[in-house]
Write a protein that holds these residues in place. Structure first.
Motif, mmCIF file in Angstrom:
data_model
loop_
_atom_site.group_PDB
_atom_site.id
_atom_site.type_symbol
_atom_site.label_atom_id
_atom_site.label_comp_id
_atom_site.label_asym_id
_atom_site.label_seq_id
_atom_site.Cartn_x
_atom_site.Cartn_y
_atom_site.Cartn_z
ATOM 1 N N VAL A 1 -2.227 -0.258 11.436
ATOM 2 C CA VAL A 1 -2.077 1.077 10.872
ATOM 3 C C VAL A 1 -2.624 2.114 11.846
ATOM 4 O O VAL A 1 -2.058 3.200 12.006
ATOM 5 C CB VAL A 1 -2.790 1.165 9.505
ATOM 6 C CG1 VAL A 1 -2.838 2.603 9.014
ATOM 7 C CG2 VAL A 1 -2.088 0.285 8.485
ATOM 8 N N ARG A 2 -3.719 1.788 12.514
ATOM 9 C CA ARG A 2 -4.309 2.713 13.478
ATOM 10 C C ARG A 2 -3.321 3.016 14.609
ATOM 11 O O ARG A 2 -3.183 4.165 15.041
ATOM 12 C CB ARG A 2 -5.604 2.133 14.034
ATOM 13 C CG ARG A 2 -6.352 3.087 14.969
ATOM 14 C CD ARG A 2 -7.600 2.420 15.535
ATOM 15 N NE ARG A 2 -8.572 2.121 14.498
ATOM 16 C CZ ARG A 2 -9.475 2.999 14.064
ATOM 17 N NH1 ARG A 2 -9.512 4.223 14.581
ATOM 18 N NH2 ARG A 2 -10.336 2.664 13.131
ATOM 19 N N HIS A 3 -2.634 1.981 15.111
ATOM 20 C CA HIS A 3 -1.635 2.170 16.167
ATOM 21 C C HIS A 3 -0.512 3.084 15.680
ATOM 22 O O HIS A 3 -0.086 4.005 16.404
ATOM 23 C CB HIS A 3 -1.070 0.813 16.592
ATOM 24 C CG HIS A 3 0.119 0.902 17.495
ATOM 25 N ND1 HIS A 3 0.041 1.296 18.809
ATOM 26 C CD2 HIS A 3 1.441 0.652 17.251
ATOM 27 C CE1 HIS A 3 1.249 1.285 19.360
ATOM 28 N NE2 HIS A 3 2.118 0.912 18.432
ATOM 29 N N ALA A 4 -0.032 2.852 14.463
ATOM 30 C CA ALA A 4 1.058 3.669 13.915
ATOM 31 C C ALA A 4 0.608 5.113 13.727
ATOM 32 O O ALA A 4 1.359 6.056 14.039
ATOM 33 C CB ALA A 4 1.528 3.084 12.584
ATOM 34 N N ARG B 1 -5.933 5.812 1.682
ATOM 35 C CA ARG B 1 -6.685 4.882 2.513
ATOM 36 C C ARG B 1 -8.159 4.912 2.122
ATOM 37 O O ARG B 1 -8.716 5.947 1.724
ATOM 38 C CB ARG B 1 -6.532 5.253 3.987
ATOM 39 C CG ARG B 1 -5.128 5.075 4.528
ATOM 40 C CD ARG B 1 -4.733 3.631 4.599
ATOM 41 N NE ARG B 1 -5.616 2.882 5.504
ATOM 42 C CZ ARG B 1 -5.532 1.558 5.666
ATOM 43 N NH1 ARG B 1 -4.655 0.851 4.970
ATOM 44 N NH2 ARG B 1 -6.356 0.948 6.496
ATOM 45 N N SER B 2 -8.822 3.781 2.276
ATOM 46 C CA SER B 2 -10.235 3.692 1.923
ATOM 47 C C SER B 2 -11.091 4.602 2.801
ATOM 48 O O SER B 2 -12.145 5.066 2.372
ATOM 49 C CB SER B 2 -10.710 2.238 2.062
ATOM 50 O OG SER B 2 -10.542 1.783 3.401
ATOM 51 N N GLU B 3 -10.603 4.873 4.024
ATOM 52 C CA GLU B 3 -11.367 5.740 4.927
ATOM 53 C C GLU B 3 -11.503 7.162 4.395
ATOM 54 O O GLU B 3 -12.373 7.919 4.823
ATOM 55 C CB GLU B 3 -10.698 5.784 6.308
ATOM 56 C CG GLU B 3 -10.626 4.454 7.024
ATOM 57 C CD GLU B 3 -9.391 3.659 6.630
ATOM 58 O OE1 GLU B 3 -9.151 2.621 7.254
ATOM 59 O OE2 GLU B 3 -8.664 4.076 5.694
ATOM 60 N N LYS C 1 -11.992 9.411 -3.992
ATOM 61 C CA LYS C 1 -10.992 10.219 -4.680
ATOM 62 C C LYS C 1 -9.584 9.867 -4.227
ATOM 63 O O LYS C 1 -8.639 9.908 -4.999
ATOM 64 C CB LYS C 1 -11.264 11.709 -4.447
ATOM 65 C CG LYS C 1 -12.480 12.221 -5.197
ATOM 66 C CD LYS C 1 -12.620 13.727 -5.050
ATOM 67 C CE LYS C 1 -13.819 14.229 -5.849
ATOM 68 N NZ LYS C 1 -13.961 15.710 -5.724
ATOM 69 N N ALA C 2 -9.438 9.527 -2.970
ATOM 70 C CA ALA C 2 -8.120 9.142 -2.458
ATOM 71 C C ALA C 2 -7.655 7.828 -3.055
ATOM 72 O O ALA C 2 -6.461 7.557 -3.132
ATOM 73 C CB ALA C 2 -8.153 9.031 -0.933
ATOM 74 N N TYR D 1 -5.252 -1.543 -3.727
ATOM 75 C CA TYR D 1 -6.298 -2.098 -2.859
ATOM 76 C C TYR D 1 -5.709 -2.517 -1.517
ATOM 77 O O TYR D 1 -6.279 -2.227 -0.459
ATOM 78 C CB TYR D 1 -6.962 -3.297 -3.533
ATOM 79 C CG TYR D 1 -8.006 -3.954 -2.669
ATOM 80 C CD1 TYR D 1 -9.316 -3.486 -2.654
ATOM 81 C CD2 TYR D 1 -7.673 -5.027 -1.839
ATOM 82 C CE1 TYR D 1 -10.278 -4.074 -1.842
ATOM 83 C CE2 TYR D 1 -8.619 -5.622 -1.020
ATOM 84 C CZ TYR D 1 -9.920 -5.138 -1.029
ATOM 85 O OH TYR D 1 -10.853 -5.716 -0.216
ATOM 86 N N ILE D 2 -4.561 -3.196 -1.557
ATOM 87 C CA ILE D 2 -3.927 -3.670 -0.323
ATOM 88 C C ILE D 2 -3.548 -2.492 0.572
ATOM 89 O O ILE D 2 -3.842 -2.479 1.771
ATOM 90 C CB ILE D 2 -2.686 -4.527 -0.654
ATOM 91 C CG1 ILE D 2 -3.115 -5.836 -1.317
ATOM 92 C CG2 ILE D 2 -1.875 -4.809 0.614
ATOM 93 C CD1 ILE D 2 -1.964 -6.622 -1.912
ATOM 94 N N LYS D 3 -2.892 -1.483 -0.019
ATOM 95 C CA LYS D 3 -2.472 -0.324 0.767
ATOM 96 C C LYS D 3 -3.674 0.436 1.329
ATOM 97 O O LYS D 3 -3.609 1.038 2.397
ATOM 98 C CB LYS D 3 -1.604 0.606 -0.087
ATOM 99 C CG LYS D 3 -0.158 0.155 -0.214
ATOM 100 C CD LYS D 3 0.654 1.185 -0.978
ATOM 101 C CE LYS D 3 2.140 0.840 -0.927
ATOM 102 N NZ LYS D 3 2.738 1.068 0.399
#
Length: 227
Positions: A20-23, A56-58, A62-63, A78-80
């Motif tokens: 995900v970071r690369h994308a 994203r958890s980051e 609230k997100a 949770y997965i997403k």
């Protein structure tokens, strides 16, 4: 005009196995809001968009808040939110079109599904992408229909457009030197504005004098300004 005429052919893609970071870095560096996801065979398997990354958890608790009620929805959220694989976070089975899809069909799909881009595929393989920007380029490059020449021809063309588009057959249309004057009474400011727009579709902006009067002046003031 079709998808093949306006689509972007050189499209950045990612693999389901990419991080995900690369994308996210690709999207930021190239100023794009989404990426098609293709497998090793070049087949489209999903779309990763900015919207897929909003929970994203980051981003904090609230997100992660989920309002859905399906039992498995919490696990999907949770997965997403936590997975670093594009294949886990992307939107699967995205809306797609084939190369011969018309521009109006694509625009309707974008509006219906509230999406910013539509992949163009052939037998599942990605050919290109049509974005909202591509649609806007069509709008920008289009010109009013100038199929009528001569005052009488223009008058008949405007009357035909008013009838076919708005079912208006009581408006008096006068043309002098190529300039159209719309005269008479209409029931609302919105109808007055629509008549002017229909006439301009034939004559172009600046070629119409809207002299229509709104029967209910209060409605005219709330529906739009006189021109």
């Amino acid at each position: 005009m079709h998808a093949s005429d306006i689509m972007t052919r050189r499209v950045l893609t990612v693999s389901p196995e990419h991080s995900v970071r690369h994308a996210a870095r690709l999207m930021i560096d190239n100023r794009i809001s989404g990426l098609p996801v293709c497998n090793d065979e070049g087949s489209l398997v999903g779309i990763l968009s900015e919207g897929d990354l909003l929970r994203r958890s980051e981003l904090g608790s609230k997100a992660l808040k989920e309002t859905g009620s399906r039992p498995q929805q919490g696990l999907e959220t949770y997965i997403k939110a936590h997975s670093w694989r594009v294949g886990d976070v992307m939107t699967k089975d995205p809306v797609t079109v084939e190369a011969d899809a018309s521009v109006d069909q694509i625009a309707a799909l974008m509006a219906t599904h509230a999406i910013k881009r539509v992949p163009v595929v052939q037998r599942g393989r990605l050919l290109g992408v049509v974005s909202r920007r591509d649609i806007l380029q069509v709008v920008l490059s289009s010109k009013p229909e100038r199929f009528a020449t001569g005052d009488e021809a223009i008058r008949r063309a405007v009357m035909a457009r008013l009838l076919s588009d708005l079912n208006l057959d009581t408006i008096d249309v006068k043309v002098e030197g190529g300039v159209v004057a719309l005269c008479g009474n209409v029931e609302s400011g919105v109808k007055r504005l629509a008549a002017r727009v229909a006439a301009e579709a034939v004559c172009g902006i600046g070629g119409v004098r809207n002299e229509l009067r709104v029967i209910n002046e209060a409605d005219c003031k709330t529906s739009g300004h006189h021109r």
